[in-house]
Structures are given as C-alpha cells and as structure tokens.
Design a protein around this motif. Structure first.
Motif, PDB file in Angstrom:
ATOM      1  N   THR A 197       0.467  -1.214  -0.010  1.00  0.00           N
ATOM      2  CA  THR A 197       0.133  -0.192   0.002  1.00  0.00           C
ATOM      3  C   THR A 197       0.936   1.538   0.237  1.00  0.00           C
ATOM      4  OG1 THR A 197      -1.523  -1.071   1.284  1.00  0.00           O
ATOM      5  CG2 THR A 197      -1.738   1.018   1.924  1.00  0.00           C
ATOM      6  N   VAL A 198       1.930   1.377   0.924  1.00  0.00           N
ATOM      7  CA  VAL A 198       2.516   2.765   0.756  1.00  0.00           C
ATOM      8  C   VAL A 198       3.434   2.279   0.197  1.00  0.00           C
ATOM      9  CG1 VAL A 198       4.839   3.041   1.947  1.00  0.00           C
ATOM     10  CG2 VAL A 198       3.228   2.178   3.383  1.00  0.00           C
ATOM     11  N   VAL A 199       4.024   1.755  -1.202  1.00  0.00           N
ATOM     12  CA  VAL A 199       4.844   1.307  -2.178  1.00  0.00           C
ATOM     13  C   VAL A 199       3.954   1.734  -2.966  1.00  0.00           C
ATOM     14  CG1 VAL A 199       6.093   0.084  -3.863  1.00  0.00           C
ATOM     15  CG2 VAL A 199       6.362  -0.352  -1.470  1.00  0.00           C
ATOM     16  N   ASP A 200       2.819   1.358  -3.506  1.00  0.00           N
ATOM     17  CA  ASP A 200       2.016   1.459  -4.609  1.00  0.00           C
ATOM     18  C   ASP A 200       1.147   3.236  -4.219  1.00  0.00           C
ATOM     19  OD1 ASP A 200       1.984  -0.639  -5.630  1.00  0.00           O
ATOM     20  OD2 ASP A 200      -0.496  -1.095  -4.799  1.00  0.00           O
ATOM     21  N   TYR A 201       1.754   4.091  -3.393  1.00  0.00           N
ATOM     22  CA  TYR A 201       0.415   5.599  -3.227  1.00  0.00           C
ATOM     23  C   TYR A 201       2.213   6.460  -3.322  1.00  0.00           C
ATOM     24  CZ  TYR A 201      -0.857   9.755  -0.919  1.00  0.00           C
ATOM     25  OH  TYR A 201      -1.750  11.120  -0.739  1.00  0.00           O
ATOM     26  N   LEU A 202       3.690   5.744  -3.545  1.00  0.00           N
ATOM     27  CA  LEU A 202       4.324   6.553  -3.121  1.00  0.00           C
ATOM     28  C   LEU A 202       4.690   6.447  -4.694  1.00  0.00           C
ATOM     29  CD1 LEU A 202       7.195   5.238  -0.768  1.00  0.00           C
ATOM     30  CD2 LEU A 202       6.136   7.564  -0.721  1.00  0.00           C
ATOM     31  N   SER A 203       4.833   5.487  -5.792  1.00  0.00           N
ATOM     32  CA  SER A 203       4.311   5.406  -7.157  1.00  0.00           C
ATOM     33  C   SER A 203       4.132   6.313  -7.870  1.00  0.00           C
ATOM     34  CB  SER A 203       4.620   3.719  -6.821  1.00  0.00           C
ATOM     35  OG  SER A 203       5.826   2.656  -7.165  1.00  0.00           O
ATOM     36  N   ALA A 204       2.335   6.099  -7.263  1.00  0.00           N
ATOM     37  CA  ALA A 204       1.416   7.044  -7.974  1.00  0.00           C
ATOM     38  C   ALA A 204       1.846   8.484  -7.837  1.00  0.00           C
ATOM     39  CB  ALA A 204       0.316   6.665  -7.379  1.00  0.00           C
ATOM     40  N   GLN A 205       2.192   8.907  -6.542  1.00  0.00           N
ATOM     41  CA  GLN A 205       3.112  10.465  -6.450  1.00  0.00           C
ATOM     42  C   GLN A 205       4.680  10.859  -7.831  1.00  0.00           C
ATOM     43  OE1 GLN A 205       0.656  11.739  -5.723  1.00  0.00           O
ATOM     44  NE2 GLN A 205       0.294   9.456  -4.502  1.00  0.00           N
ATOM     45  N   LEU A 206       5.522   9.783  -7.455  1.00  0.00           N
ATOM     46  CA  LEU A 206       6.140   9.865  -8.224  1.00  0.00           C
ATOM     47  C   LEU A 206       6.369   9.929  -9.643  1.00  0.00           C
ATOM     48  CD1 LEU A 206       8.530   7.333  -6.252  1.00  0.00           C
ATOM     49  CD2 LEU A 206       9.189   9.773  -6.795  1.00  0.00           C
ATOM     50  N   ASP A 207       5.530   8.948 -10.391  1.00  0.00           N
ATOM     51  CA  ASP A 207       4.584   9.350 -11.646  1.00  0.00           C
ATOM     52  C   ASP A 207       4.492  10.776 -11.895  1.00  0.00           C
ATOM     53  OD1 ASP A 207       5.494   6.509 -11.762  1.00  0.00           O
ATOM     54  OD2 ASP A 207       3.978   5.858 -11.578  1.00  0.00           O
TER      55      ASP A 207
ATOM     56  N   PHE B  24       7.459  12.911 -11.937  1.00  0.00           N
ATOM     57  CA  PHE B  24       7.496  12.854 -13.060  1.00  0.00           C
ATOM     58  C   PHE B  24       7.107  13.579 -14.850  1.00  0.00           C
ATOM     59  CE2 PHE B  24      10.757   9.827 -10.825  1.00  0.00           C
ATOM     60  CZ  PHE B  24      11.736  10.451 -11.230  1.00  0.00           C
ATOM     61  N   ALA B  25       6.325  13.002 -14.480  1.00  0.00           N
ATOM     62  CA  ALA B  25       4.905  12.949 -16.402  1.00  0.00           C
ATOM     63  C   ALA B  25       5.042  14.878 -15.150  1.00  0.00           C
ATOM     64  CB  ALA B  25       3.769  13.050 -15.454  1.00  0.00           C
ATOM     65  N   GLY B  26       5.576  15.786 -14.523  1.00  0.00           N
ATOM     66  CA  GLY B  26       4.662  17.061 -14.281  1.00  0.00           C
ATOM     67  C   GLY B  26       6.631  17.830 -15.024  1.00  0.00           C
ATOM     68  N   LEU B  27       7.698  17.281 -14.124  1.00  0.00           N
ATOM     69  CA  LEU B  27       8.919  17.565 -14.775  1.00  0.00           C
ATOM     70  C   LEU B  27       8.964  17.711 -16.559  1.00  0.00           C
ATOM     71  CD1 LEU B  27      10.908  15.944 -12.038  1.00  0.00           C
ATOM     72  CD2 LEU B  27       9.672  18.131 -11.955  1.00  0.00           C
ATOM     73  N   VAL B  28       8.065  16.159 -17.053  1.00  0.00           N
ATOM     74  CA  VAL B  28       8.511  16.059 -18.207  1.00  0.00           C
ATOM     75  C   VAL B  28       7.667  17.452 -18.604  1.00  0.00           C
ATOM     76  CG1 VAL B  28       8.052  14.869 -20.385  1.00  0.00           C
ATOM     77  CG2 VAL B  28       9.091  13.850 -18.324  1.00  0.00           C
TER      78      VAL B  28
ATOM     79  N   LEU C  90      18.345  15.473  -6.611  1.00  0.00           N
ATOM     80  CA  LEU C  90      16.423  15.395  -5.986  1.00  0.00           C
ATOM     81  C   LEU C  90      16.431  14.272  -7.629  1.00  0.00           C
ATOM     82  CD1 LEU C  90      14.958  15.536  -4.798  1.00  0.00           C
ATOM     83  CD2 LEU C  90      13.904  17.925  -6.219  1.00  0.00           C
ATOM     84  N   LEU C  91      16.088  14.834  -8.320  1.00  0.00           N
ATOM     85  CA  LEU C  91      16.141  14.099  -9.817  1.00  0.00           C
ATOM     86  C   LEU C  91      16.975  12.547  -9.347  1.00  0.00           C
ATOM     87  CD1 LEU C  91      15.073  14.474 -11.710  1.00  0.00           C
ATOM     88  CD2 LEU C  91      16.129  14.194 -13.223  1.00  0.00           C
ATOM     89  N   ALA C  92      18.078  12.552  -9.596  1.00  0.00           N
ATOM     90  CA  ALA C  92      18.491  10.893  -8.679  1.00  0.00           C
ATOM     91  C   ALA C  92      17.679   9.873  -7.961  1.00  0.00           C
ATOM     92  CB  ALA C  92      20.055  10.920  -9.081  1.00  0.00           C
ATOM     93  N   VAL C  93      17.643  11.138  -6.481  1.00  0.00           N
ATOM     94  CA  VAL C  93      16.769  10.399  -5.829  1.00  0.00           C
ATOM     95  C   VAL C  93      15.845   9.858  -5.788  1.00  0.00           C
ATOM     96  CG1 VAL C  93      15.867  10.533  -3.061  1.00  0.00           C
ATOM     97  CG2 VAL C  93      18.240  11.576  -4.032  1.00  0.00           C
ATOM     98  N   LEU C  94      14.854  10.762  -6.276  1.00  0.00           N
ATOM     99  CA  LEU C  94      13.700   9.996  -7.270  1.00  0.00           C
ATOM    100  C   LEU C  94      13.494   8.704  -8.084  1.00  0.00           C
ATOM    101  CD1 LEU C  94      11.764  13.458  -7.572  1.00  0.00           C
ATOM    102  CD2 LEU C  94      11.586  11.811  -5.668  1.00  0.00           C
ATOM    103  N   ARG C  95      14.436   8.890  -9.027  1.00  0.00           N
ATOM    104  CA  ARG C  95      14.718   7.641  -9.865  1.00  0.00           C
ATOM    105  C   ARG C  95      15.014   6.179  -9.062  1.00  0.00           C
ATOM    106  NH1 ARG C  95      18.153  11.320 -13.820  1.00  0.00           N
ATOM    107  NH2 ARG C  95      16.506  12.227 -15.533  1.00  0.00           N
ATOM    108  N   ASP C  96      15.509   6.744  -7.830  1.00  0.00           N
ATOM    109  CA  ASP C  96      16.453   4.838  -7.431  1.00  0.00           C
ATOM    110  C   ASP C  96      14.523   4.622  -6.710  1.00  0.00           C
ATOM    111  OD1 ASP C  96      18.424   3.331  -6.904  1.00  0.00           O
ATOM    112  OD2 ASP C  96      17.731   4.685  -4.268  1.00  0.00           O
ATOM    113  N   TRP C  97      13.860   5.951  -6.347  1.00  0.00           N
ATOM    114  CA  TRP C  97      13.125   5.384  -5.518  1.00  0.00           C
ATOM    115  C   TRP C  97      12.068   4.258  -6.200  1.00  0.00           C
ATOM    116  CZ3 TRP C  97      10.217   8.756  -0.911  1.00  0.00           C
ATOM    117  CH2 TRP C  97      11.053   8.919  -0.017  1.00  0.00           C
TER     118      TRP C  97
END
Length: 279
Positions: free
Chosen positions: A8-18, A21-25, A134-141
C-alpha cells in the motif's frame, strides 16, 4: 507471503512519483503542470512526515528538504496564476461603473512581473546540480522504494491516527488564537491527515470518511489562506495605483473588502466544522 501494508505504501509513493515525473517532463516541454506537480510533491512530503518511521532513513536522507525547495520554486509561479484568476473573476462580478481605471491591466502586469522571473528561476534550477541530485534520488525510489518490509496495517493506522489527532489539535488552537499563521499551520496538518488517510484506503474502508472530513477542512482553510495572501497583494497594488496618474485605489479597496469577507466566512465555517466533528 505478500505484505499488503507494505504494498500500500509502495503503491502510493509510486503514484506520486509518476505524477512528479510527468510534471517535470511537462515543464521541460513547455507545458504548465505546476499545480499537479506541487500536489504530488506535497503528498510525497506528507508520506515522509507521517510514515517516516516505516521507511529506510538512509534512503530518505534529506529528501523532504529538497522537495520543499523545489516545490517552493513552483509555488512562486503558481501563486501568481491563482491570484490572476481570482482577481479577474472578482472584477468580472463588479458593475462596470465600480471598476475605476485600468485595474485589470494593473493586476495582470504586476503579477506577470513576479511570475516571469519566478518561471525563469524554475528553468534555471532545473539545470542545477542540486536538481539533478534530487532527480537521481526520485529515480532510485522508483526502482527501490525505501519502505520497510515488516510494516503492518497497525503501523499505518497508528501513524495516520497521530496525524489526524495533530490536525484536530492544531485546528482547535488556531480557532482559539485566530491568527493567520496558526490557521495556516492547521491547514498543513489537515493536508497531512488527509493524505495519510488516502494512503490507507486500500487496507481500511473507514479511511474514505476520514479523507472526506479533512479534505473539507483543508478546502476551507485553503480559502482562508488564499484570501489572506490576496489582501496583502491587493494592498500593495492599491498603494501604487493610488499615486499613479490615471489610476486610483477605489476598486482595489472593493476587492480587498471582498477578500476580508471571504476570510471571515471561512473562519465561521471552520468553527462549525470543528463543532460538528465532536472535537
């Protein structure tokens, strides 16, 4: 055996990361996804604050501070966008005879004078070493989510409950104190309580009610904060317009009074919400 709480935590984090990244692009491509990107960053930061004890501290590091830094850059742009829409809509509701002087031009030009440099700072920082780190950490996550394998539903419930109790205490204190700063702090706590409940929805059907409750409080507190910020912006504009040939501060005074009324109504609404919540 699968750990649903961990997933549940992983899925929530993944949704926010997606979403981030969509916003940064989108920013790179010249789009304007600032609002959605900031919301996803807020959700990430809230997860770090509320559920940090069930995450790998070494992997988290100073990410909260770095996300706060970048969100602040985006916020300078977003604030101008919000104020422009807010003031334009308010002017459209006024009779023409009460709009004295080039009010719309003053609002548009003053806000753009702030927004354009802020937008340029975002672009410049997106080329910086700090941003790349910052980007590198988020990618690693995305590859290695820093969530403890042994996290349980009880852990999630306990920490989300703490966030909710803190939000309730801050709202009560803010209503008693009445200051804008206290109400703003209560708003941030309400956001964290809401996002914590959002995260828990897959493992607790009762969380939906909690989400609705704190979303409502967050919305009203947001209306109050927007009005407080708007009054200060309008005061500065009125001071300049009042001493500029061909302009005057009359209409800005009307807009100022409107924002003060919104702030007052928001405080009254909050008192009712707090009373009916049984807190």
């Amino acid at each position: 055996m699968a750990n649903q709480a961990c997933d549940t935590v992983v899925d929530y984090l993944s949704a926010q990361l997606d979403q981030v990244f969509a916003g940064l692009v989108g920013l790179r491509e010249g789009d304007d996804p600032i609002h959605d990107t900031r919301v996803a960053i807020r959700r990430l930061r809230s997860t770090l604050r509320v559920f940090g004890k069930v995450m790998d501290a070494a992997a988290v590091g100073d990410l909260d501070e770095e996300l706060k830094w970048f969100a602040g850059l985006l916020g300078e742009v977003r604030d101008c966008q919000v104020q422009l829409r807010r003031f334009t809509a308010a002017l459209d509701e006024l009779p023409d005879e009460l709009v004295l002087g080039p009010v719309k031009s003053r609002i548009r030009n003053d806000l753009r004078a702030v927004e354009l440099p802020a937008r340029n700072r975002v672009g410049a920082e997106m080329e910086s070493t700090r941003y790349q780190a910052l980007l590198a950490v988020l990618r690693d996550w995305r590859v290695r989510p820093p969530v403890a394998a042994g996290v349980s539903r009880k852990d999630l419930r306990k920490r989300a409950s703490r966030a909710a109790h803190k939000a309730d205490r801050r709202l009560a204190a803010a209503l008693e104190d009445g200051s804008g700063d206290m109400l703003h702090r209560a708003r941030k706590s309400a956001k964290r309580a809401r996002y914590a409940a959002e995260l828990r929805k897959p493992v607790d059907r009762r969380a939906r009610r909690v989400v609705r409750h704190y979303k409502q409080i967050q919305t009203v507190l947001g209306d109050h904060q927007d009005a407080v910020v708007a009054t200060e912006v309008l005061r500065r504009m009125a001071a300049v317009a009042g001493t500029t040939p061909g302009e005057n501060g009359f209409t800005f005074g009307l807009l100022y009074a409107r924002e003060e009324r919104i702030a007052s109504e928001s405080r009254s609404h909050l008192s009712l919400l707090h009373l009916h919540s049984g807190a």
